[in-house]
Design a protein around this motif. Structure first.
Motif, PDB file in Angstrom:
ATOM      1  N   THR A   1       0.858  -1.181   0.000  1.00 46.76           N
ATOM      2  CA  THR A   1       0.000   0.000   0.000  1.00 46.76           C
ATOM      3  C   THR A   1       0.892   1.229   0.000  1.00 46.76           C
ATOM      4  O   THR A   1       2.063   1.174   0.382  1.00 46.76           O
ATOM      5  CB  THR A   1      -0.924   0.026   1.234  1.00 46.76           C
ATOM      6  N   GLY A   2       0.348   2.331  -0.421  1.00 45.20           N
ATOM      7  CA  GLY A   2       1.119   3.567  -0.479  1.00 45.20           C
ATOM      8  C   GLY A   2       1.476   4.068   0.905  1.00 45.20           C
ATOM      9  O   GLY A   2       0.858   3.707   1.906  1.00 45.20           O
ATOM     10  N   LEU A   3       2.488   4.896   0.946  1.00 47.71           N
ATOM     11  CA  LEU A   3       2.895   5.510   2.205  1.00 47.71           C
ATOM     12  C   LEU A   3       1.820   6.478   2.680  1.00 47.71           C
ATOM     13  O   LEU A   3       1.007   6.956   1.881  1.00 47.71           O
ATOM     14  CB  LEU A   3       4.213   6.256   2.020  1.00 47.71           C
ATOM     15  N   PRO A   4       1.820   6.806   3.964  1.00 45.58           N
ATOM     16  CA  PRO A   4       0.839   7.774   4.456  1.00 45.58           C
ATOM     17  C   PRO A   4       1.051   9.138   3.805  1.00 45.58           C
ATOM     18  O   PRO A   4       2.155   9.461   3.363  1.00 45.58           O
ATOM     19  CB  PRO A   4       1.087   7.831   5.963  1.00 45.58           C
ATOM     20  N   ARG A   5      -0.012   9.904   3.776  1.00 43.11           N
ATOM     21  CA  ARG A   5       0.066  11.251   3.198  1.00 43.11           C
ATOM     22  C   ARG A   5       1.013  12.137   4.001  1.00 43.11           C
ATOM     23  O   ARG A   5       1.160  11.955   5.205  1.00 43.11           O
ATOM     24  CB  ARG A   5      -1.318  11.903   3.201  1.00 43.11           C
ATOM     25  N   ASP A   6       1.607  13.064   3.323  1.00 43.69           N
ATOM     26  CA  ASP A   6       2.432  14.071   3.987  1.00 43.69           C
ATOM     27  C   ASP A   6       1.482  15.107   4.581  1.00 43.69           C
ATOM     28  O   ASP A   6       0.635  15.656   3.873  1.00 43.69           O
ATOM     29  CB  ASP A   6       3.377  14.723   2.985  1.00 43.69           C
TER      30      ASP A   6
ATOM     31  N   LEU B   1       4.188  11.233  12.221  1.00 40.71           N
ATOM     32  CA  LEU B   1       4.632  10.086  13.022  1.00 40.71           C
ATOM     33  C   LEU B   1       3.529   9.046  13.183  1.00 40.71           C
ATOM     34  O   LEU B   1       3.766   7.849  13.007  1.00 40.71           O
ATOM     35  CB  LEU B   1       5.135  10.564  14.386  1.00 40.71           C
ATOM     36  N   THR B   2       2.331   9.482  13.500  1.00 37.76           N
ATOM     37  CA  THR B   2       1.227   8.520  13.675  1.00 37.76           C
ATOM     38  C   THR B   2       0.823   7.911  12.339  1.00 37.76           C
ATOM     39  O   THR B   2       0.389   6.752  12.292  1.00 37.76           O
ATOM     40  CB  THR B   2       0.023   9.154  14.387  1.00 37.76           C
ATOM     41  N   GLY B   3       0.986   8.660  11.259  1.00 37.51           N
ATOM     42  CA  GLY B   3       0.698   8.103   9.940  1.00 37.51           C
ATOM     43  C   GLY B   3       1.613   6.940   9.603  1.00 37.51           C
ATOM     44  O   GLY B   3       1.163   5.890   9.129  1.00 37.51           O
ATOM     45  N   PHE B   4       2.913   7.114   9.850  1.00 32.55           N
ATOM     46  CA  PHE B   4       3.851   6.027   9.582  1.00 32.55           C
ATOM     47  C   PHE B   4       3.657   4.863  10.551  1.00 32.55           C
ATOM     48  O   PHE B   4       3.745   3.698  10.145  1.00 32.55           O
ATOM     49  CB  PHE B   4       5.300   6.533   9.602  1.00 32.55           C
ATOM     50  N   LEU B   5       3.369   5.151  11.807  1.00 28.55           N
ATOM     51  CA  LEU B   5       3.117   4.067  12.757  1.00 28.55           C
ATOM     52  C   LEU B   5       1.887   3.266  12.326  1.00 28.55           C
ATOM     53  O   LEU B   5       1.915   2.030  12.310  1.00 28.55           O
ATOM     54  CB  LEU B   5       2.947   4.619  14.180  1.00 28.55           C
ATOM     55  N   GLY B   6       0.836   3.939  11.956  1.00 26.86           N
ATOM     56  CA  GLY B   6      -0.371   3.251  11.499  1.00 26.86           C
ATOM     57  C   GLY B   6      -0.115   2.431  10.239  1.00 26.86           C
ATOM     58  O   GLY B   6      -0.633   1.310  10.095  1.00 26.86           O
ATOM     59  N   HIS B   7       0.672   2.967   9.333  1.00 26.94           N
ATOM     60  CA  HIS B   7       1.021   2.256   8.102  1.00 26.94           C
ATOM     61  C   HIS B   7       1.734   0.942   8.434  1.00 26.94           C
ATOM     62  O   HIS B   7       1.406  -0.116   7.873  1.00 26.94           O
ATOM     63  CB  HIS B   7       1.908   3.164   7.248  1.00 26.94           C
TER      64      HIS B   7
END
Length: 160
Positions: free
Chosen positions: A7-12, A20-26
């Motif tokens: 899946t794609g990386l979290p949005r910037d 940080l929470t976007g990458f952790l959730g990913h």
């Protein structure tokens, strides 16, 4: 071999906490995706000489989330890599999802990442919230990579 695309990386986003929470959730999602649909015996089977299994990784990460974000004590870290015999693969993944949802509820209350995170059980002090989020990204990412390898050994599935 079946190949699944990551899946794609979290949005910037503009704020540090959101990144940080976007990458952790990913990464948490990658762990769940690796464990999804694996038959119970195969998910428990050690895939490497150290004895690490796919469910063992998910079980360990569940304990890590509970320890750092919810203050639960861990008396034996190596034992966290061994799910209980009575737990099914679905039980282990559900416990991880529940732990991450509870951790997210704690994180949602944070407005200042410079402040101390919850004090983990058995410790006298806590790291900053920022440090904890980065550590959890590192910890989850490391084990998501292990899960990639173990899943490929089980049924050839690669990617997220």
């Amino acid at each position: 071999m079946p190949r699944h695309h990551d899946t794609g990386l979290p949005r910037d986003v503009a704020d540090e906490k959101g990144v940080l929470t976007g990458f952790l959730g990913h990464l948490r999602g990658a762990v769940v995706a690796k464990a999804a649909g694996v038959p119970d015996p195969a998910a428990r089977e050690p895939g490497v000489p150290s004895g690490t299994s796919l469910l063992g990784l998910v079980s360990h990460l569940t304990h890590v989330e509970r320890h750092y974000f919810l203050g639960e004590a861990v008396r034996d870290w190596p034992a966290t890599f061994r799910p209980r015999e009575e737990d099914t693969a679905e039980d282990v993944v559900a416990a991880y999802r529940e732990a991450t949802a509870r951790a997210d509820a704690v994180i949602a209350t944070w407005t200042d990442l410079d402040r101390a995170a919850p004090v983990p059980a058995g410790r006298r002090s806590a790291p900053s919230r920022r440090w904890l989020l980065v550590h959890m990204i590192e910890e989850t990412g490391r084990h998501a990579g292990h899960a990639d390898i173990l899943r490929e050994r089980i049924d050839g599935r690669t990617g997220r």
